[in-house]
Design a protein around this motif. Structure first.
Motif, PDB file in Angstrom:
ATOM      1  N   GLU A   1       0.913  -1.321   0.002  1.00  0.00           N
ATOM      2  CA  GLU A   1      -0.116  -0.139  -0.348  1.00  0.00           C
ATOM      3  C   GLU A   1       0.904   1.267   0.273  1.00  0.00           C
ATOM      4  N   ILE A   2       1.036   1.564  -1.091  1.00  0.00           N
ATOM      5  CA  ILE A   2       1.091   3.154  -1.656  1.00  0.00           C
ATOM      6  C   ILE A   2       0.827   4.589  -1.372  1.00  0.00           C
ATOM      7  N   HIS A   3       1.179   5.275  -1.114  1.00  0.00           N
ATOM      8  CA  HIS A   3       0.144   6.220  -0.783  1.00  0.00           C
ATOM      9  C   HIS A   3       0.447   7.478  -1.954  1.00  0.00           C
ATOM     10  N   PRO A   4      -0.274   7.892  -3.242  1.00  0.00           N
ATOM     11  CA  PRO A   4       0.304   8.582  -4.331  1.00  0.00           C
ATOM     12  C   PRO A   4       0.730   9.600  -3.665  1.00  0.00           C
ATOM     13  N   THR A   5       0.969  10.269  -3.143  1.00  0.00           N
ATOM     14  CA  THR A   5       2.119  11.337  -2.654  1.00  0.00           C
ATOM     15  C   THR A   5       3.441  10.614  -2.497  1.00  0.00           C
ATOM     16  N   ALA A   6       3.678   9.511  -1.867  1.00  0.00           N
ATOM     17  CA  ALA A   6       5.092   8.903  -2.081  1.00  0.00           C
ATOM     18  C   ALA A   6       5.944   9.179  -2.697  1.00  0.00           C
ATOM     19  N   LEU A   7       7.650   9.572  -2.861  1.00  0.00           N
ATOM     20  CA  LEU A   7       8.043   9.886  -3.845  1.00  0.00           C
ATOM     21  C   LEU A   7       9.022   8.836  -4.574  1.00  0.00           C
ATOM     22  N   ILE A   8       9.390   7.782  -5.302  1.00  0.00           N
ATOM     23  CA  ILE A   8      10.511   6.726  -4.930  1.00  0.00           C
ATOM     24  C   ILE A   8      11.321   6.305  -6.301  1.00  0.00           C
ATOM     25  N   GLU A   9      12.064   6.955  -5.968  1.00  0.00           N
ATOM     26  CA  GLU A   9      13.658   7.153  -7.561  1.00  0.00           C
ATOM     27  C   GLU A   9      14.480   6.289  -7.307  1.00  0.00           C
ATOM     28  N   GLY A  10      15.143   5.784  -8.254  1.00  0.00           N
ATOM     29  CA  GLY A  10      16.406   5.777  -8.485  1.00  0.00           C
ATOM     30  C   GLY A  10      16.021   3.609  -8.064  1.00  0.00           C
ATOM     31  N   ASP A  11      16.848   2.701  -7.763  1.00  0.00           N
ATOM     32  CA  ASP A  11      17.399   1.532  -7.393  1.00  0.00           C
ATOM     33  C   ASP A  11      16.986   1.380  -6.496  1.00  0.00           C
TER      34      ASP A  11
ATOM     35  N   PRO B   1      19.428   4.162  -4.222  1.00  0.00           N
ATOM     36  CA  PRO B   1      19.817   2.415  -3.590  1.00  0.00           C
ATOM     37  C   PRO B   1      18.951   2.023  -2.364  1.00  0.00           C
ATOM     38  N   VAL B   2      18.126   1.560  -2.323  1.00  0.00           N
ATOM     39  CA  VAL B   2      17.291   0.725  -0.724  1.00  0.00           C
ATOM     40  C   VAL B   2      17.304  -0.619  -1.800  1.00  0.00           C
ATOM     41  N   GLU B   3      17.002  -1.081  -0.418  1.00  0.00           N
ATOM     42  CA  GLU B   3      15.946  -2.391  -0.240  1.00  0.00           C
ATOM     43  C   GLU B   3      15.195  -2.664   0.845  1.00  0.00           C
ATOM     44  N   ILE B   4      13.983  -2.838   0.950  1.00  0.00           N
ATOM     45  CA  ILE B   4      13.066  -3.007   1.919  1.00  0.00           C
ATOM     46  C   ILE B   4      12.067  -3.862   1.509  1.00  0.00           C
ATOM     47  N   GLY B   5      12.331  -4.751   3.091  1.00  0.00           N
ATOM     48  CA  GLY B   5      11.569  -5.924   3.223  1.00  0.00           C
ATOM     49  C   GLY B   5      10.275  -6.480   2.457  1.00  0.00           C
ATOM     50  N   SER B   6       9.504  -6.868   3.601  1.00  0.00           N
ATOM     51  CA  SER B   6       7.862  -6.977   3.866  1.00  0.00           C
ATOM     52  C   SER B   6       7.262  -6.416   5.234  1.00  0.00           C
ATOM     53  N   GLY B   7       6.490  -6.636   5.455  1.00  0.00           N
ATOM     54  CA  GLY B   7       5.680  -5.854   6.428  1.00  0.00           C
ATOM     55  C   GLY B   7       5.826  -5.385   7.280  1.00  0.00           C
ATOM     56  N   ASN B   8       6.866  -4.151   5.937  1.00  0.00           N
ATOM     57  CA  ASN B   8       7.224  -2.639   6.614  1.00  0.00           C
ATOM     58  C   ASN B   8       5.927  -1.542   6.912  1.00  0.00           C
ATOM     59  N   TRP B   9       5.720  -0.641   7.917  1.00  0.00           N
ATOM     60  CA  TRP B   9       5.141   0.032   8.197  1.00  0.00           C
ATOM     61  C   TRP B   9       6.071   1.395   7.877  1.00  0.00           C
ATOM     62  N   ILE B  10       5.733   2.566   7.395  1.00  0.00           N
ATOM     63  CA  ILE B  10       6.468   3.707   6.918  1.00  0.00           C
ATOM     64  C   ILE B  10       5.376   4.757   7.444  1.00  0.00           C
ATOM     65  N   GLY B  11       5.496   4.816   8.375  1.00  0.00           N
ATOM     66  CA  GLY B  11       4.991   6.517   8.730  1.00  0.00           C
ATOM     67  C   GLY B  11       5.044   7.554   7.447  1.00  0.00           C
ATOM     68  N   ALA B  12       4.030   8.735   7.787  1.00  0.00           N
ATOM     69  CA  ALA B  12       4.111   9.899   7.041  1.00  0.00           C
ATOM     70  C   ALA B  12       5.149  11.450   6.892  1.00  0.00           C
ATOM     71  N   GLY B  13       6.330  11.470   5.795  1.00  0.00           N
ATOM     72  CA  GLY B  13       7.797  11.817   5.828  1.00  0.00           C
ATOM     73  C   GLY B  13       8.752  11.712   5.964  1.00  0.00           C
ATOM     74  N   VAL B  14       8.186  10.217   5.951  1.00  0.00           N
ATOM     75  CA  VAL B  14       9.872   9.611   6.066  1.00  0.00           C
ATOM     76  C   VAL B  14      11.179   9.647   5.360  1.00  0.00           C
TER      77      VAL B  14
ATOM     78  N   PRO C   1      24.355  14.524  -5.121  1.00  0.00           N
ATOM     79  CA  PRO C   1      23.717  14.280  -6.225  1.00  0.00           C
ATOM     80  C   PRO C   1      22.799  15.860  -7.352  1.00  0.00           C
ATOM     81  N   THR C   2      22.687  15.795  -8.450  1.00  0.00           N
ATOM     82  CA  THR C   2      20.878  16.407  -8.522  1.00  0.00           C
ATOM     83  C   THR C   2      20.360  15.501  -8.773  1.00  0.00           C
ATOM     84  N   PRO C   3      19.428  16.235  -8.727  1.00  0.00           N
ATOM     85  CA  PRO C   3      17.967  15.240  -9.252  1.00  0.00           C
ATOM     86  C   PRO C   3      18.009  14.629 -10.198  1.00  0.00           C
ATOM     87  N   GLY C   4      17.245  13.100 -10.161  1.00  0.00           N
ATOM     88  CA  GLY C   4      17.463  12.770 -11.043  1.00  0.00           C
ATOM     89  C   GLY C   4      18.572  11.493 -11.672  1.00  0.00           C
ATOM     90  N   ALA C   5      19.774  11.950 -10.943  1.00  0.00           N
ATOM     91  CA  ALA C   5      21.008  11.682 -11.322  1.00  0.00           C
ATOM     92  C   ALA C   5      21.545  10.368 -10.538  1.00  0.00           C
TER      93      ALA C   5
END
Length: 230
Positions: free
Chosen positions: A3-13, A31-44, A58-62
């Motif tokens: 369940e990913i809120h539409p305002t969340a920003l996820i980029e890169g690997d 680079p980020v690896e996230i397992g299963s069953g995690n709860w991540i609150g607003a603004g993290v 880095p510059t944005p998007g690099a």
């Protein structure tokens, strides 16, 4: 599913397991690896560049050349916590941590499983928290420090040197004030070891050599040899 809120920003690997909840305005930069069953609150914020003066931000998007972040399973990461990319190594969060709001986990930190960080705890770079460590509200931990398994640190403490396993510590600088007996009993530590560690921390025993667990024995020995009772 996640369940990913539409305002969340996820980029890169970024790789994400199953059954995660990712709240509004979360920013995850690989680079980020996230397992299963995690709860991540607003603004993290997870995966911002390491806060190192010489780091080429880095510059944005690099693409990022940072060391990465690895987060295990069934963690709770509350509002506005920050977990930064590794510098020399990955920044690692184990399983079943409870990281409360506005905590800061700097580059190259490593958290074992079952760690609890109350609101506004600050970890400088390269800090290691072993399994079951519990840090009170507003605790600050100096870079390169290690806190042993099952230790509890009181609120607003400043940890400037390593703390041994199953200790109760508080103050500025934080010093060991006894054994975390309740924590040991709850985690199923053998009664004989509970008594031995309690005696070592209150000064009625001075020889940890009989402790069978290598890491516990070595950490307590290092603490005692470092003059930490002073």
């Amino acid at each position: 599913m996640n369940e990913i809120h539409p305002t969340a920003l996820i980029e890169g690997d970024v790789t994400i397991g199953a059954d995660n909840v990712i709240g509004p305005h979360v920013v995850i930069t690989g680079p980020v690896e996230i397992g299963s069953g995690n709860w991540i609150g607003a603004g993290v914020v997870i995966g911002a560049p390491p806060e190192v003066r010489t780091w080429p931000h880095p510059t944005p998007g690099a693409p990022s050349v940072a060391g990465g972040v690895v987060i295990g399973d069934r963690n709770v990461i509350r509002e506005y916590a920050q977990i930064h990319q590794g510098w020399k190594a990955k920044t690692v969060i184990g399983d079943e941590a409870f990281i409360m709001n506005q905590c800061y986990i700097a580059h190259d930190c490593s958290l074992g499983s079952g760690v609890t960080m109350a609101s506004s705890v600050l970890l400088a770079g390269h800090v290691q928290l072993d399994d079951g460590v519990n840090l009170g509200l507003g605790t600050t931990v100096h870079q390169f420090r290690t806190i042993g398994r099952g230790s509890m640190v009181g609120m607003s403490s400043v940890v400037t040197r390593d703390l041994p396993p199953y200790a109760k510590a508080f103050g500025s600088p934080a010093t060991v004030r006894g054994a975390n007996v309740i924590g040991m009993e709850r985690s199923g530590v053998d009664g004989g070891l509970v008594a031995r560690i309690s005696a070592l921390y209150d000064g009625t025993e001075t020889d940890p050599s009989g402790i069978a667990d290598d890491r516990i024995r070595e950490q307590i020995t290092a603490w005692m040899e470092g003059g930490a009772r002073a």
